[in-house]
Write an enzyme that holds these catalytic residues in place. Structure first.
Site, short mmCIF file in Angstrom:
data_model
loop_
_atom_site.label_atom_id
_atom_site.label_comp_id
_atom_site.label_asym_id
_atom_site.label_seq_id
_atom_site.Cartn_x
_atom_site.Cartn_y
_atom_site.Cartn_z
N ASN A 98 0.83 -1.21 0.00
CA ASN A 98 0.00 0.00 0.00
C ASN A 98 0.86 1.25 0.00
O ASN A 98 1.96 1.28 0.54
CB ASN A 98 -0.94 -0.02 1.21
CG ASN A 98 -1.93 -1.15 1.12
OD1 ASN A 98 -2.11 -1.72 0.05
ND2 ASN A 98 -2.56 -1.50 2.23
N ASP A 100 -0.58 4.23 1.01
CA ASP A 100 -1.41 5.22 1.70
C ASP A 100 -0.83 5.74 3.02
O ASP A 100 -1.34 6.72 3.57
CB ASP A 100 -2.81 4.64 1.95
CG ASP A 100 -2.78 3.29 2.68
OD1 ASP A 100 -1.94 3.09 3.56
OD2 ASP A 100 -3.64 2.44 2.36
N HIS A 115 5.81 -0.49 -2.83
CA HIS A 115 5.37 0.32 -3.98
C HIS A 115 5.48 1.81 -3.71
O HIS A 115 4.81 2.61 -4.36
CB HIS A 115 3.93 -0.06 -4.37
CG HIS A 115 3.83 -1.48 -4.86
ND1 HIS A 115 2.65 -2.18 -4.94
CD2 HIS A 115 4.78 -2.33 -5.30
CE1 HIS A 115 2.88 -3.40 -5.40
NE2 HIS A 115 4.17 -3.51 -5.62
N CYS A 142 10.51 20.64 -8.47
CA CYS A 142 11.78 20.54 -7.75
C CYS A 142 12.36 21.94 -7.50
O CYS A 142 12.41 22.77 -8.42
CB CYS A 142 12.75 19.71 -8.60
SG CYS A 142 14.42 19.66 -7.95
N CYS A 145 15.84 22.20 -9.79
CA CYS A 145 15.89 22.21 -11.26
C CYS A 145 14.53 22.56 -11.90
O CYS A 145 14.42 22.60 -13.11
CB CYS A 145 16.36 20.85 -11.79
SG CYS A 145 15.13 19.56 -11.60
N THR A 183 -4.46 -9.26 0.28
CA THR A 183 -3.76 -9.17 -1.00
C THR A 183 -4.22 -10.31 -1.90
O THR A 183 -4.38 -11.44 -1.45
CB THR A 183 -2.23 -9.13 -0.83
OG1 THR A 183 -1.61 -9.09 -2.11
CG2 THR A 183 -1.69 -10.30 -0.03
N SER A 184 -4.45 -9.96 -3.16
CA SER A 184 -5.00 -10.96 -4.08
C SER A 184 -3.95 -11.94 -4.58
O SER A 184 -4.28 -12.99 -5.11
CB SER A 184 -5.62 -10.24 -5.28
OG SER A 184 -4.62 -9.50 -5.96
#
Ligand code: NAD
Ligand code: ZN
Length: 243
Positions: A98, A100, A115, A142, A145, A183-184
């Site tokens: 997750n 989140d 992730h 940023c 830059c 989780t799948s």
């Protein structure tokens, strides 16, 4: 309920591996559920590096809407139970798919975010990350830059962060108890984790609303919501060993 639980103690190496179902009770839809965002939006326009290269503003605006929605959600009793257990056991690692940040909000530590996190921005050129949790609507570029900051999450086509993946891999190799929640088992390479845990001798528990294609690997599959089953596991599995 499986009664053949292994002996554990305060020092047992325990891994919680969480997916989108962990946060469903907090109001964040899973990807594959009926409210999942990729039913509504085309990921090729919003969630890959190519889309960002073509129209960074559109991609960042999309993610800022997601950030606003997630910011309105709070950890559920499942997140809280895991944070509680971390205060009682010394070697609990959380590996989450997750993005989140709800495990952190519940007070957990040692969280490997496979992730990435919705709350961080990254400049690909200067190669630094910046926490945008409280100002994502103000800071979009940023400071060095002036390039657009991309959300520091794994988009379609991105590679996983090697260092985070390696730490997760090692934690699983060392795990004696491996508990996956919501989780799948479809998204790779995380889908291999239960195999890795099982083949290295961990006792494996799955928590999900339904059986999954990986259920046969687990020593025990517990059907129900993350919040409810984690509370039950706290009492039936963990509490027996707390001295
Ligand atoms: P998935 O959407 O493929 O599967 C979710 C699983 O959770 C399903 O097997 C479903 O049966 C189960 N589930 C749903 N509600 C549950 C509940 N209340 N209690 C227990 N289980 C429940 O999710 P995935 O396997 O994590 O893979 C999808 C990818 O998308 C991952 O990278 C995931 O983290 C990411 N994603 C993240 C979020 C988030 O950050 N909250 C939300 C959606 C998707
Ligand atoms: Zn930069």
């Amino acid at each position: 309920m499986n009664t053949q639980y292994p002996e554990i103690n305060k020092k047992t190496n325990i891994v919680f591996f969480t997916g989108a179902g962990m946060s469903a009770e907090s109001g964040i839809p899973t990807y594959r559920g009926s409210g999942g965002i990729w039913h509504k939006y085309n990921w090729e326009e919003y969630a890959c590096q190519d889309a960002f290269n073509i129209d960074p503003q559109k991609v960042v605006n999309f993610h800022n809407i997601r950030r606003e929605k997630v910011a309105a959600c709070v950890p559920n009793s499942g997140h809280v139970t895991i944070a509680d257990l971390q205060n009682k056991f010394e070697n609990i690692t959380i590996i989450t798919q997750n993005i989140d940040g709800l495990h952190q909000l519940a007070g957990s530590k040692d969280i490997l975010e496979l992730h990435g996190s919705l709350w961080w921005g990254r400049c690909k050129k200067c190669n630094f990350n910046i926490n945008l949790r409280n100002n994502f609507n103000e800071i979009k570029k940023c400071s060095k830059c002036s390039r657009w900051l991309r959300p520091n999450i794994t988009w379609f086509g991105d590679a996983l962060d090697v260092a985070v993946f390696q730490k997760a891999h090692n934690a699983i190799l060392n795990s004696e108890v491996f508990i996956s929640i919501g989780t799948s088992g479809i998204v790779h390479p995380a889908a291999e984790f239960p195999y890795l845990a099982k083949s290295n001798g961990a006792y494996c528990i799955e928590v999900n609303l339904e059986t999954t294609r990986l259920s046969s690997i687990y020593d025990s599959t517990q059907i129900g919501s993350a919040g409810k089953i984690l509370k039950e596991l706290h009492h039936t599995f963990f509490d027996r060993f707390i001295k």
